[in-house]
Design an enzyme around this catalytic site. Structure first.
Site, PDB file in Angstrom:
ATOM      1  CB  SER A 166     -55.018   3.067  -0.533  1.00 55.94           C
ATOM      2  OG  SER A 166     -56.030   2.121  -0.711  1.00 55.94           O
ATOM      3  NE  ARG A 236     -66.572   7.169  -3.732  1.00 56.49           N
ATOM      4  CZ  ARG A 236     -65.295   7.373  -3.474  1.00 56.49           C
ATOM      5  NH1 ARG A 236     -64.421   6.404  -3.692  1.00 56.49           N
ATOM      6  NH2 ARG A 236     -64.871   8.526  -3.017  1.00 56.49           N
ATOM      7  CG  ASP A 332     -56.839   0.904   6.934  1.00 55.88           C
ATOM      8  OD1 ASP A 332     -57.822   0.303   6.463  1.00 55.88           O
ATOM      9  OD2 ASP A 332     -55.864   1.263   6.251  1.00 55.88           O
ATOM     10  CG  HIS A 365     -58.292   2.617   3.697  1.00 56.96           C
ATOM     11  ND1 HIS A 365     -57.033   2.071   3.782  1.00 56.96           N
ATOM     12  CD2 HIS A 365     -58.456   2.960   2.386  1.00 56.96           C
ATOM     13  CE1 HIS A 365     -56.465   2.062   2.584  1.00 56.96           C
ATOM     14  NE2 HIS A 365     -57.302   2.591   1.725  1.00 56.96           N
ATOM     15  CG  ASP A 366     -61.491   7.738   3.278  1.00 56.46           C
ATOM     16  OD1 ASP A 366     -60.821   7.177   2.377  1.00 56.46           O
ATOM     17  OD2 ASP A 366     -62.617   8.218   3.082  1.00 56.46           O
TER      18      ASP A 366
END
Lengths: 395, 395
Positions: A166, A236, A332, A365-366
């Site tokens: 990332s 967040r 992602d 993505h994580d």
């Protein structure tokens, strides 16, 4: 790094090494300002870091890890604030794919961060108050330039590898572009050579959420004794949704209710996904500085490697000898495979050596932070092969 | 509706018809409470609506349009607040695919809304103050139950068509399920039979943004003389990103800078996408009530047609005679084609007549509001064919 080396470094008069509450720190004095893309410079400044393993005599076994937006230098040790394992402790450690029994692993909190490196919460020597928004905007290239000074400080000419995902992956690409001779191998995961319009949009939503909070106090919340907790928490939450995939959310939460028997017909967290997100927001605020969040997101937004090379990304890697490993994750949608593949195509065009893998996963993505066996074995195989090429002894 | 009919309606003692500042209103008295899914009821309550065209003598040519989350009853007339054309004036009007020279078109502001129908900003007769969060939570089925009472008020037994997209599409499906004999044709666009976990997550972010704003005053901002402008603006920005596609954003904005010569290296809106989003947020606040936003998003989150039918969606349409037209948009990631197709499969399983089209477009979820020729011709063809089957004279 050996203890003797640490001691030797401490004798260095030009810079100072101290122990931050959480991490060792290297402070660069007035003779070593950090030149910034904005045209200004930062001085004095300091970098907090963690290291694992021993630097060999040839200083050829150093791996620099670059952390992501809300990450920090605590890669493989217990986090001093949350008490949780380091964010990449599944990848980095003794016997792990990035084996700290073989490699000297270094990770620095980025400039603009909030875990000991100079950032918006640091004291501005000109005013005696926290910088807040008076800190110049930091770019990915600025972060990398500061890391290069830290690497110099360790007397390391060439890093065996630079690794990150990332925003960390952006730094990897920037390293390879800015310092091609200093990067033997580059491992960039779940990233791109520029931030997309949609990603800028989500970041802007987060920044507006922070700045909409009256406790943000135009950035001067430290002096005001406040904290934009609610705004940062909303930022967040919004970001966190983008780190997961639709499929992962569905698998984890579906439309599951917290309590099937008692739907509140109100605005409490009836759905599990709601309480999960609220928890993500609340816990984040305890470990992250709101202004740093503004600076980190801005750095990602400005990132556009091709921009400085007449929009030809391949030119950013012209003549490179670095060996690249690029990995994307099929679900992602923040840095989709196409964005990663664009980097691969540019590297091909530049005649670089490049391995590419798209990891099949529904975790979004994580995934680059999670136990992904295909990613692990790809990184391990790539590192081993490169280590042989570099002549580093492996078992 | 003819003027005589309006006059006749006004003589109806049980309900009252008045002109809201912007729209005609039907007020339902204590003898006609609105039964709600939460187990309570709402009384008195009122519905503001707009109508276009004339109801024929058989009352067989009525088309009910259901609006989306932030839409309202101003489908085809100039919007009284923004001064812009009605939100579906490209689809609805004389000679348009939904031809007001042929059909009597009706659109009501949903219950819980903020354009004249009873919502959280309305006065609670028990306290003499605005309801705020004391208004019971409204579901999609509640909205539809209220619309059915409005349709009764007009003396219409069966609607020729119910048409809507997104949250409007949810109402269309609910209409067909709750009142199968009252819906000759149903046109549902860019929607689903339930709200996904990811969509609930984005809605929760928006609600938290509103509720984080101290000017929200725990919902009592009208009495406090404040307005949670910043929180609602952030909520709108976050939602707006989800209405567009990555491709549309890239095409419209790319990474275009507002001013190529003068990158600010600050937190101003350097990128065009940033100023566009800020504009979306700011203008939305002028026309929408923050508490209504909470209620509308909640209604969508709770929507799950299969839930009330033992998780068998087909059972929600058992024995239906309604003709369905379902359309999805290829780049819509909020209600992807798969969600729309799930409705089609359930309708197939229920033995219903159903047409389905996936419109190829890069304009994302918002495409259903835009000039999309394939969508227009699909709707027009479907409506014409159904009108012939219903025996309504067409040119």
């Amino acid at each position: 790094m050996t203890k003797a080396e640490v001691k030797a470094l401490k004798g260095d008069q030009r810079t100072q090494e101290a122990i931050h509450p959480h991490s060792p720190v290297v402070a660069f004095g007035a003779d070593k300002p950090l030149r910034l893309d904005s045209g200004t410079s930062l001085s004095p400044f300091q970098i907090a870091y963690q290291s694992y393993g021993e630097l060999n005599a040839e200083k050829s076994n150093a791996i620099l890890i670059c952390h992501a937006l809300t990450g920090d230098q605590h890669v493989a040790n217990t986090h001093p604030i949350t008490g949780k394992p380091g964010w990449w402790s599944n990848l980095v450690g003794p016997g792990r794919p990035i084996d700290t029994d073989r490699f000297f692993v270094l990770c620095a909190n980025v400039i603009g961060g909030c875990m000991g490196s100079t950032g918006p919460a640091s004291i501005n020597p000109e005013t005696g108050k926290p910088y807040a928004l008076d800190l110049p905007v930091i770019t990915i290239a600025d972060m990398v330039r500061a890391q290069a000074m830290l690497v110099d400080h360790f007397g390391i000419d060439q890093l065996f590898a630079v690794v990150g995902g990332s925003m960390g992956g952006m730094q990897v690409l920037q390293w390879a572009s800015s310092y091609p001779d200093r990067v033997f191998t580059a491992v960039a995961l779940a990233t791109g050579a520029r931030h997309s319009s949609q990603n800028i949009a989500f970041h802007e939503v987060g920044r507006q959420a922070v700045m909409a909070d009256p406790d943000w106090q135009h950035g001067r919340y430290i002096e005001a004794g406040t904290m934009p907790r609610k705004g940062l928490s909303v930022a967040r939450m919004a970001a966190h949704v983008t780190y997961l995939s639709q499929a992962a959310l569905h698998r984890k939460f579906g439309r599951n209710l917290q309590d099937r028997q008692n739907v509140t017909f109100g605005f409490d967290a009836d759905f599990q996904i709601e309480s999960y997100l609220r928890h993500q927001g609340i816990t984040f605020v305890d470990r992250f500085d709101a202004n740093s969040y503004l600076y980190m997101t801005r750095a990602m937004d400005y990132f556009d490697l091709a921009f400085d090379h007449n929009e030809r990304l391949a030119d950013a890697f012209a003549g490179t000898k670095t060996r690249f490993c690029i990995a994307s994750f099929s679900s992602d949608w923040l840095f989709p495979t196409a964005e990663n593949r664009a980097v691969v195509h540019a590297l091909n065009a530049a005649g670089a050596s490049v391995s590419f893998v798209e990891v099949q996963t529904d975790r979004g993505h994580d995934a680059f932070l999670l136990d992904e066996p295909v990613m692990f074995s790809a990184i391990e195989g790539f590192i081993h092969s490169a280590a042989r090429a570099r002549g580093i002894a492996l078992p």
